[in-house]
Design a protein around this motif. Structure first.
Motif, short mmCIF file in Angstrom:
data_model
loop_
_atom_site.label_atom_id
_atom_site.label_comp_id
_atom_site.label_asym_id
_atom_site.label_seq_id
_atom_site.Cartn_x
_atom_site.Cartn_y
_atom_site.Cartn_z
N VAL A 21 55.29 40.73 31.80
CA VAL A 21 53.96 40.51 31.29
C VAL A 21 53.73 42.08 30.44
N ASP A 22 52.77 42.02 29.72
CA ASP A 22 52.18 43.06 28.84
C ASP A 22 51.46 44.10 29.80
N THR A 23 52.28 45.22 30.23
CA THR A 23 51.65 46.22 31.35
C THR A 23 52.54 47.33 31.40
N GLU A 59 52.43 52.89 34.67
CA GLU A 59 51.40 53.73 34.64
C GLU A 59 49.96 53.21 34.88
N TRP A 60 49.79 52.05 34.09
CA TRP A 60 48.48 51.25 34.39
C TRP A 60 48.44 50.81 35.75
N ILE A 61 49.53 50.45 36.12
CA ILE A 61 49.29 49.67 37.62
C ILE A 61 49.19 50.63 38.58
N LYS A 120 47.55 53.73 38.52
CA LYS A 120 46.33 54.14 38.02
C LYS A 120 45.23 53.31 38.43
N ARG A 121 45.38 52.11 38.33
CA ARG A 121 44.23 51.24 38.58
C ARG A 121 44.42 50.50 39.75
N THR A 122 45.43 50.51 40.58
CA THR A 122 45.71 49.67 41.71
C THR A 122 46.29 50.57 42.90
N ASP A 171 38.31 36.83 39.82
CA ASP A 171 37.72 37.65 38.75
C ASP A 171 37.72 39.14 39.56
N GLY A 172 38.67 39.80 39.13
CA GLY A 172 39.22 41.23 39.55
C GLY A 172 37.94 42.14 39.87
N ARG A 173 37.22 42.19 38.76
CA ARG A 173 36.03 43.18 38.59
C ARG A 173 35.03 42.85 39.75
N GLU A 174 34.80 41.35 39.84
CA GLU A 174 33.71 41.02 40.80
C GLU A 174 33.92 41.45 41.89
N VAL A 175 35.46 41.08 42.38
CA VAL A 175 35.98 41.22 43.81
C VAL A 175 36.03 42.69 44.12
N PHE A 176 36.21 43.40 43.15
CA PHE A 176 36.19 44.98 43.42
C PHE A 176 35.08 45.54 43.76
N GLU A 177 33.85 44.95 42.94
CA GLU A 177 32.41 45.12 43.34
C GLU A 177 32.02 44.84 44.79
N PRO A 235 41.97 49.54 56.43
CA PRO A 235 41.26 48.63 55.76
C PRO A 235 42.41 47.76 54.93
N HIS A 236 42.00 46.52 54.59
CA HIS A 236 42.77 45.67 53.80
C HIS A 236 43.05 46.31 52.64
N GLN A 237 44.64 46.15 52.21
CA GLN A 237 45.00 46.95 51.10
C GLN A 237 45.22 46.18 49.80
N GLY A 295 51.86 46.61 48.04
CA GLY A 295 50.68 45.87 47.08
C GLY A 295 49.88 45.25 48.08
N ASN A 296 49.31 43.95 47.74
CA ASN A 296 48.14 43.39 48.59
C ASN A 296 48.90 42.29 49.23
N THR A 297 49.12 42.45 50.44
CA THR A 297 49.99 41.31 51.17
C THR A 297 48.90 40.34 52.07
N GLY A 332 38.40 43.86 56.79
CA GLY A 332 39.16 42.87 55.90
C GLY A 332 38.02 42.27 54.96
N PHE A 333 38.51 41.87 53.72
CA PHE A 333 37.64 41.43 53.00
C PHE A 333 38.56 40.55 51.95
N GLY A 334 38.17 39.36 51.24
CA GLY A 334 38.81 38.58 50.43
C GLY A 334 38.40 37.25 50.15
N1 COA Z 1 48.02 46.12 32.54
C1 COA Z 1 47.64 46.62 31.53
N2 COA Z 1 46.33 46.27 31.06
C2 COA Z 1 45.61 45.36 31.99
C3 COA Z 1 46.30 44.74 33.09
C4 COA Z 1 47.58 44.98 33.20
N3 COA Z 1 48.23 44.63 34.52
N4 COA Z 1 45.38 43.90 33.77
C5 COA Z 1 44.18 43.81 33.10
N5 COA Z 1 44.42 44.76 32.06
C6 COA Z 1 43.36 45.31 30.89
C7 COA Z 1 42.15 44.46 30.88
O1 COA Z 1 42.78 43.13 29.95
C8 COA Z 1 41.05 45.20 30.18
O2 COA Z 1 41.51 45.04 28.63
P1 COA Z 1 40.18 45.42 27.75
O3 COA Z 1 39.21 46.42 28.23
O4 COA Z 1 40.78 45.35 26.49
O5 COA Z 1 39.38 43.96 28.02
C9 COA Z 1 41.37 46.47 31.01
O6 COA Z 1 42.47 46.28 31.27
C10 COA Z 1 40.40 46.50 32.07
O7 COA Z 1 40.48 45.46 32.62
P2 COA Z 1 39.79 45.23 34.18
O8 COA Z 1 39.79 43.71 34.90
O9 COA Z 1 38.18 45.52 33.85
O10 COA Z 1 40.30 46.21 34.91
P3 COA Z 1 40.08 46.78 36.49
O11 COA Z 1 39.92 48.34 36.55
O12 COA Z 1 38.71 46.29 37.06
O13 COA Z 1 41.48 46.67 37.45
C11 COA Z 1 42.01 45.07 39.12
C12 COA Z 1 41.84 45.25 37.52
C13 COA Z 1 42.48 43.50 38.91
C14 COA Z 1 43.22 45.93 39.20
C15 COA Z 1 40.87 45.22 39.94
O14 COA Z 1 39.73 44.78 39.28
C16 COA Z 1 40.99 44.76 41.24
O15 COA Z 1 41.63 45.32 42.00
N6 COA Z 1 40.37 44.00 41.82
C17 COA Z 1 40.19 43.51 43.21
C18 COA Z 1 41.55 42.62 43.42
C19 COA Z 1 41.33 41.35 44.11
O16 COA Z 1 40.46 40.54 43.56
N7 COA Z 1 42.30 41.13 45.13
C20 COA Z 1 42.27 39.89 45.90
C21 COA Z 1 41.43 39.79 46.84
S1 COA Z 1 41.09 41.21 48.13
#
Ligand code: COA
Length: 322
Positions: free
Chosen positions: A27-29, A32-34, A36-38, A211-217, A246-248, A276-278, A308-310
């Motif tokens: 997939v397009d990722t 570095e992104w993964i 930094k963001r996770t 919905d990653g962002r909503e779950v995050f908040e 904490p749940h990872q 990762g998240n197991t 835990g949360f999910g």
């Molecule tokens: N690689 C590169 N870019 C990605 C990406 C990836 N794997 N996944 C998403 N993006 C892009 C998005 O398309 C978006 O691009 P845009 O700004 O051009 O629209 C941008 O990155 C930001 O996306 P967003 O969803 O706002 O990122 P985020 O910072 O919220 O991170 C998660 C996304 C999923 C990592 C994060 O929200 C998260 O961890 N949420 C909770 C996880 C969860 O639900 N766990 C399960 C239950 S516990």
């Protein structure tokens, strides 16, 4: 309240490591992104072992380290939402393989909160004094329901299992607060009604969606409030707690919780970079690692909060003394 003691802890992970570079070829990722963001660098992926296979390995280790006879296990509880079958339950498969012939066994479905819910349920059975030795295992093989074409979710998850042998102890601390709020922010494994009256078209398998962002908040807000409730209930301050496990789900969620609690990130056990998240497995894997690396030692009285949360949505915390 009569508490529970962890008599043994164990975990088991599939041996195949899947790193971010490999995912970036699907997939397009980017790595570095993964990271930094996770906070995730790699995760373990099953090449065929199912949820019960992972749990059986955990169960065997728990028997071995505790020295308990399988016949002395009173109950086997497996928290999972990725069972091998609808029936038999994963717990029944584990019971059979371990030879826990005097136990009763069942699964519990509370997604990533499953292990915390499981400890809570086990404590209630232990309170009755009718049951003395309870296996609580959290396990998920998320790779089988992950949408490997969705970069917003496939980067997050890994497969694994962890568990504990629990017994009652009147001198051990115990506090808990569990919640759920029915909501489809995270869904997976929907089964369509298909029978001769509806037509037999099964359709596509329903993968994990969120919905990653909503779950995050949700996670940051509710886990923080949840830990504060445990502290309030027990008259403790965050400084009285030795470790929070904490749940990872995302390294940034854990950092945000630490910041909101105005405490050091050092108090939180973090291993998300490796696995990762197991799901239901993340907390017992952490517990098991902490015993193995000497961070926790039975009988020290250390106070830990598991949070835990999910999916569900579900969330909850328990306070234990080690
Ligand atoms: N690689 C590169 N870019 C990605 C990406 C990836 N794997 N996944 C998403 N993006 C892009 C998005 O398309 C978006 O691009 P845009 O700004 O051009 O629209 C941008 O990155 C930001 O996306 P967003 O969803 O706002 O990122 P985020 O910072 O919220 O991170 C998660 C996304 C999923 C990592 C994060 O929200 C998260 O961890 N949420 C909770 C996880 C969860 O639900 N766990 C399960 C239950 S516990």
């Amino acid at each position: 309240m009569t508490g529970v003691r962890i008599r043994a802890a164990a975990h088991y992970l599939p041996s195949t490591v899947l790193d971010n570079h490999q995912i970036s070829t699907w997939v397009d990722t980017t790595d570095e992104w993964i990271v930094k963001r996770t906070g995730v660098s790699e995760r373990r992926i099953s090449e065929g072992e199912n949820t019960s296979d992972l749990c059986i390995q955990v169960g065997k280790q728990l028997l071995e380290t505790s020295g308990i006879n399988p016949e002395d296990i009173d109950m086997v509880l497996v928290a999972t939402f990725t069972p091998d079958y609808g029936t038999p339950s994963v717990a029944c498969l584990v019971q059979a393989e371990l030879g826990a012939t005097n136990a009763f066994a069942f699964d519990l479905s509370a997604a990533c909160s499953g292990f915390v819910y499981g400890v809570s349920v086990a404590q209630k059975y232990l309170l009755t004094k009718q049951y003395k030795n309870i296996l609580v295992i959290g396990a998920d093989v998320l790779s089988k329901i992950t949408d490997w074409s969705d970069r917003g979710s496939c980067i997050l998850f890994g497969d694994g299992a962890g568990g504990v042998l629990l017994g009652a102890d009147e001198n051990a601390l115990f506090a808990e607060k569990l919640y759920s709020r029915g909501d489809k922010v995270i869904t997976g494994g929907f089964t369509k009604v298909v029978n001769p009256l509806t037509g037999m078209e099964r359709g596509e398998y329903d993968f994990l969606k969120l919905d990653g962002r909503e779950v995050f908040e949700f996670a940051v807000k509710e886990a923080t409030a949840n830990i504060n409730e445990i502290l309030e209930q027990t008259g403790m301050s965050i400084d009285d707690i030795d470790h929070i496990i904490p749940h990872q789900a995302n390294g940034r969620i854990i950092e945000a919780i630490a910041k909101k609690l105005k405490t050091s990130l050092e108090k939180f056990y973090v291993n998300i970079q490796k696995y990762g998240n197991t799901s239901a497995a993340s907390i017992p894997i952490a517990l098991s690692e902490m015993f193995k690396n000497g961070t926790l030692k039975q009988g020290t009285g250390k106070k830990v909060i598991l949070v835990g949360f999910g999916g569900g949505l579900t969330w909850g915390s328990v306070l234990l003394s080690i």
